[in-house]
Scaffold this motif. Sequence first.
Motif, PDB file in Angstrom:
ATOM      1  N   SER A 260       2.401   7.112  11.395  1.00  0.00           N
ATOM      2  CA  SER A 260       2.376   6.715   9.996  1.00  0.00           C
ATOM      3  C   SER A 260       2.262   5.198   9.926  1.00  0.00           C
ATOM      4  CB  SER A 260       3.658   7.241   9.351  1.00  0.00           C
ATOM      5  OG  SER A 260       4.094   6.407   8.336  1.00  0.00           O
ATOM      6  N   SER A 261       1.803   4.670   8.788  1.00  0.00           N
ATOM      7  CA  SER A 261       1.616   3.216   8.707  1.00  0.00           C
ATOM      8  C   SER A 261       1.745   2.712   7.275  1.00  0.00           C
ATOM      9  CB  SER A 261       0.224   2.857   9.249  1.00  0.00           C
ATOM     10  OG  SER A 261      -0.014   1.474   9.109  1.00  0.00           O
ATOM     11  N   ASP A 262       1.876   1.402   7.156  1.00  0.00           N
ATOM     12  CA  ASP A 262       1.725   0.717   5.866  1.00  0.00           C
ATOM     13  C   ASP A 262       0.424  -0.076   5.927  1.00  0.00           C
ATOM     14  OD1 ASP A 262       4.320   1.540   5.285  1.00  0.00           O
ATOM     15  OD2 ASP A 262       5.215  -0.403   5.750  1.00  0.00           O
ATOM     16  N   PHE A 263      -0.217  -0.199   4.756  1.00  0.00           N
ATOM     17  CA  PHE A 263      -1.462  -0.968   4.666  1.00  0.00           C
ATOM     18  C   PHE A 263      -1.415  -1.902   3.458  1.00  0.00           C
ATOM     19  CE2 PHE A 263      -2.503   2.949   6.815  1.00  0.00           C
ATOM     20  CZ  PHE A 263      -3.364   2.564   7.824  1.00  0.00           C
ATOM     21  N   ILE A 264      -2.018  -3.050   3.602  1.00  0.00           N
ATOM     22  CA  ILE A 264      -2.202  -3.958   2.467  1.00  0.00           C
ATOM     23  C   ILE A 264      -3.698  -4.131   2.250  1.00  0.00           C
ATOM     24  CG2 ILE A 264      -1.905  -6.323   1.629  1.00  0.00           C
ATOM     25  CD1 ILE A 264       0.705  -6.472   3.208  1.00  0.00           C
ATOM     26  N   VAL A 265      -4.157  -3.903   1.020  1.00  0.00           N
ATOM     27  CA  VAL A 265      -5.579  -4.176   0.720  1.00  0.00           C
ATOM     28  C   VAL A 265      -5.661  -5.399  -0.193  1.00  0.00           C
ATOM     29  CG1 VAL A 265      -6.300  -1.773   0.935  1.00  0.00           C
ATOM     30  CG2 VAL A 265      -5.738  -2.673  -1.319  1.00  0.00           C
ATOM     31  N   GLY A 266      -6.818  -6.046  -0.150  1.00  0.00           N
ATOM     32  CA  GLY A 266      -7.051  -7.193  -1.029  1.00  0.00           C
ATOM     33  C   GLY A 266      -6.288  -8.422  -0.603  1.00  0.00           C
ATOM     34  N   PHE A 267      -6.017  -8.549   0.698  1.00  0.00           N
ATOM     35  CA  PHE A 267      -5.419  -9.796   1.192  1.00  0.00           C
ATOM     36  C   PHE A 267      -6.427 -10.927   0.944  1.00  0.00           C
ATOM     37  CE2 PHE A 267      -4.081 -12.803   4.490  1.00  0.00           C
ATOM     38  CZ  PHE A 267      -2.714 -12.814   4.253  1.00  0.00           C
ATOM     39  N   PRO A 268      -5.962 -12.173   0.694  1.00  0.00           N
ATOM     40  CA  PRO A 268      -6.910 -13.261   0.428  1.00  0.00           C
ATOM     41  C   PRO A 268      -8.010 -13.333   1.498  1.00  0.00           C
ATOM     42  CG  PRO A 268      -4.676 -14.022   0.067  1.00  0.00           C
ATOM     43  CD  PRO A 268      -4.567 -12.617   0.594  1.00  0.00           C
ATOM     44  N   GLY A 269      -9.234 -13.351   1.042  1.00  0.00           N
ATOM     45  CA  GLY A 269     -10.366 -13.465   1.957  1.00  0.00           C
ATOM     46  C   GLY A 269     -10.836 -12.142   2.540  1.00  0.00           C
ATOM     47  N   GLU A 270     -10.233 -11.026   2.124  1.00  0.00           N
ATOM     48  CA  GLU A 270     -10.664  -9.738   2.682  1.00  0.00           C
ATOM     49  C   GLU A 270     -12.077  -9.403   2.180  1.00  0.00           C
ATOM     50  OE1 GLU A 270      -8.341  -5.607   3.133  1.00  0.00           O
ATOM     51  OE2 GLU A 270      -9.381  -5.744   1.209  1.00  0.00           O
ATOM     52  N   THR A 271     -13.025  -9.295   3.098  1.00  0.00           N
ATOM     53  CA  THR A 271     -14.402  -8.956   2.719  1.00  0.00           C
ATOM     54  C   THR A 271     -14.575  -7.445   2.743  1.00  0.00           C
ATOM     55  OG1 THR A 271     -15.139  -8.980   5.005  1.00  0.00           O
ATOM     56  CG2 THR A 271     -15.260 -11.083   3.816  1.00  0.00           C
ATOM     57  N   GLU A 272     -15.723  -7.017   2.232  1.00  0.00           N
ATOM     58  CA  GLU A 272     -16.064  -5.597   2.263  1.00  0.00           C
ATOM     59  C   GLU A 272     -16.039  -5.095   3.718  1.00  0.00           C
ATOM     60  OE1 GLU A 272     -16.591  -3.635  -0.284  1.00  0.00           O
ATOM     61  OE2 GLU A 272     -17.319  -1.872   0.812  1.00  0.00           O
ATOM     62  N   LYS A 273     -16.556  -5.925   4.616  1.00  0.00           N
ATOM     63  CA  LYS A 273     -16.598  -5.555   6.041  1.00  0.00           C
ATOM     64  C   LYS A 273     -15.170  -5.401   6.600  1.00  0.00           C
ATOM     65  CE  LYS A 273     -17.992  -5.821  10.542  1.00  0.00           C
ATOM     66  NZ  LYS A 273     -16.664  -5.724  11.116  1.00  0.00           N
ATOM     67  N   ASP A 274     -14.271  -6.326   6.233  1.00  0.00           N
ATOM     68  CA  ASP A 274     -12.874  -6.221   6.680  1.00  0.00           C
ATOM     69  C   ASP A 274     -12.274  -4.897   6.203  1.00  0.00           C
ATOM     70  OD1 ASP A 274     -12.706  -8.792   7.879  1.00  0.00           O
ATOM     71  OD2 ASP A 274     -12.388  -9.708   5.911  1.00  0.00           O
ATOM     72  N   PHE A 275     -12.552  -4.578   4.931  1.00  0.00           N
ATOM     73  CA  PHE A 275     -11.985  -3.354   4.370  1.00  0.00           C
ATOM     74  C   PHE A 275     -12.546  -2.117   5.084  1.00  0.00           C
ATOM     75  CE2 PHE A 275     -12.235   0.094   1.129  1.00  0.00           C
ATOM     76  CZ  PHE A 275     -10.883   0.398   1.141  1.00  0.00           C
ATOM     77  N   LEU A 276     -13.856  -2.155   5.375  1.00  0.00           N
ATOM     78  CA  LEU A 276     -14.456  -1.018   6.093  1.00  0.00           C
ATOM     79  C   LEU A 276     -13.818  -0.859   7.474  1.00  0.00           C
ATOM     80  CD1 LEU A 276     -18.228  -1.377   5.086  1.00  0.00           C
ATOM     81  CD2 LEU A 276     -16.555   0.289   4.249  1.00  0.00           C
ATOM     82  N   ASP A 277     -13.421  -1.978   8.084  1.00  0.00           N
ATOM     83  CA  ASP A 277     -12.726  -1.909   9.377  1.00  0.00           C
ATOM     84  C   ASP A 277     -11.386  -1.165   9.235  1.00  0.00           C
ATOM     85  OD1 ASP A 277     -14.684  -3.194  10.769  1.00  0.00           O
ATOM     86  OD2 ASP A 277     -13.670  -5.152  10.831  1.00  0.00           O
ATOM     87  N   THR A 278     -10.727  -1.351   8.100  1.00  0.00           N
ATOM     88  CA  THR A 278      -9.465  -0.637   7.868  1.00  0.00           C
ATOM     89  C   THR A 278      -9.732   0.868   7.727  1.00  0.00           C
ATOM     90  OG1 THR A 278      -8.483  -2.572   6.811  1.00  0.00           O
ATOM     91  CG2 THR A 278      -7.458  -0.451   6.332  1.00  0.00           C
ATOM     92  N   LEU A 279     -10.758   1.217   6.948  1.00  0.00           N
ATOM     93  CA  LEU A 279     -11.083   2.643   6.787  1.00  0.00           C
ATOM     94  C   LEU A 279     -11.426   3.258   8.145  1.00  0.00           C
ATOM     95  CD1 LEU A 279     -13.305   2.709   3.543  1.00  0.00           C
ATOM     96  CD2 LEU A 279     -10.856   3.176   3.746  1.00  0.00           C
ATOM     97  N   ASP A 280     -12.171   2.503   8.928  1.00  0.00           N
ATOM     98  CA  ASP A 280     -12.591   2.998  10.242  1.00  0.00           C
ATOM     99  C   ASP A 280     -11.380   3.191  11.171  1.00  0.00           C
ATOM    100  OD1 ASP A 280     -14.688   3.402  12.399  1.00  0.00           O
ATOM    101  OD2 ASP A 280     -13.583   1.669  13.210  1.00  0.00           O
TER     102      ASP A 280
END
Length: 441
Positions: A303-323
């Motif tokens: 199990s984990s915690d996640f933070i989205v929309g951290f300053p500077g998070e790009t679409e690519k960074d977010f896709l890395d989280t989904l991946d």
Amino acid sequence: MAKKLFIKTHGCQMNEYDSARMQDLLGESHGFEKTDNEEEADLILLNTCSIREKAQEKVFHQLGRWKKLKDKNPNLKIGVGGCVASQEGEKIIKRAPQVDLVFGPQTIHRVPKLYQNIAIEHEENVDITFPKTEKFEHLPEQKNEGPTAFVSIMEGCNKYCSFCVVPHTRGHEVSRPIDDILQEIESLSIMGAKEINLLGQNVNSYRDSKLKTKGLGLSNLIRAASKIYGIERLQFTTSHPFEFGQDLIDVYEDVPELISYVHLPVQSGSNEILKKMRRRHTRDEYFELIDKLKAAREGISISSDFIVGFPGETEKDFLDTLDLVDKVGHDESFSFIYSPRPNTTAKDLEDDVPMEEKKIRLSELQHKLENSAYSISRKMVGQVRKCLVTGISKKNPGEFQARTENNKVVIFSCSDSSKIGKIIDIEIMEAKNKSLRGIAI
Ligand code: SAH
Ligand code: F3S
């Protein structure tokens, strides 16, 4: 007539634990009895959370509502504790003069004294200091009924992740001596506890404070706790991927009492963002750790915690989280939109992700996480699993609630209440959104 105490708790399990201790403490010192009805309370305590701005806003709304109670009953006293108290101190009383006392997470043991002081002019009614291990030395023995119990093993955190307020509000890491912890577990076992959850903000930094041992802290503690008579299950909350050493992986192989579940927050799947968050590990190091855990314990739930929309998070960074979620296959997890917090270093970073975009990312991630957890549940249908019966079902009092060895809640019908606290075989019949349905065998 005994005085009545009403406690409201926001936030994490550490706060839940502290609130239960405050109830015990004030019962012992002033004979306070617990009430669930704030209208009849003589003392109301609010144990607050400041992890995100929303949590903090709730505090003053709540205090506003209680002001009306105080207008009706001038003898009512109100206290504020927890992380908002630690952060704001006296400013709380300035903004909400109906508050009589303020204390931090490390000074809950001084609440009886602060309460006494209210009646005496010029006596201290605010204490948000961080007195080392003093807190644990001054708490009465935990009175726990029921098969599951929490035991706090350490306080605070030294990691200073750039977004996190905890090191500022709960202070630096302080571990309890191992003997005290084992003694508490033993007495909980005598009271009927079967499962112990070892609590701390960052438990894999646990060090036996008497021995000052470097390393092997948490794994030693788990091995010792597993040998205590009557303890059938152990888990810990929360750990950090950094400092999760081989010794801790080995206990998953050697200690069957440790459940097949680990809450191991990763926050993001992007190396860039992990670095900006000061998480001290890379995405690949996280994968390596997960692989080792999966090899040490078959079927372990992550199990984990996640933070989205951290300053500077790009679409690519977010896709890395989904991946990353796709690759790990997380079980039930928690995800949040980044919230800038006082005193943290991230609050000065330029936040260039629009709120609308953050909301879209959060909902996309949550959708993926729900599917991931649900697919683990679905695979369990038809299997017979060992489950600890934890009590009566919260939703339907006609049914019972149990937990599988990978920490999933199972609801089942049963007419025999002596099963509470026992580990029984349950056949999983159906996977629901947040729970399973089963039949006791
Ligand atoms: N080790 C701790 C982490 C504390 S906070 C624990 O006991 O779980 C719990 C979670 O809140 C973090 O893992 C993180 O995902 C989230 N969080 C912390 N600070 C945050 C912030 N500023 N904005 C959004 N989420 C945050
Ligand atoms: Fe917070 Fe990071 Fe510690 S999330 S509690 S500073 S490990």
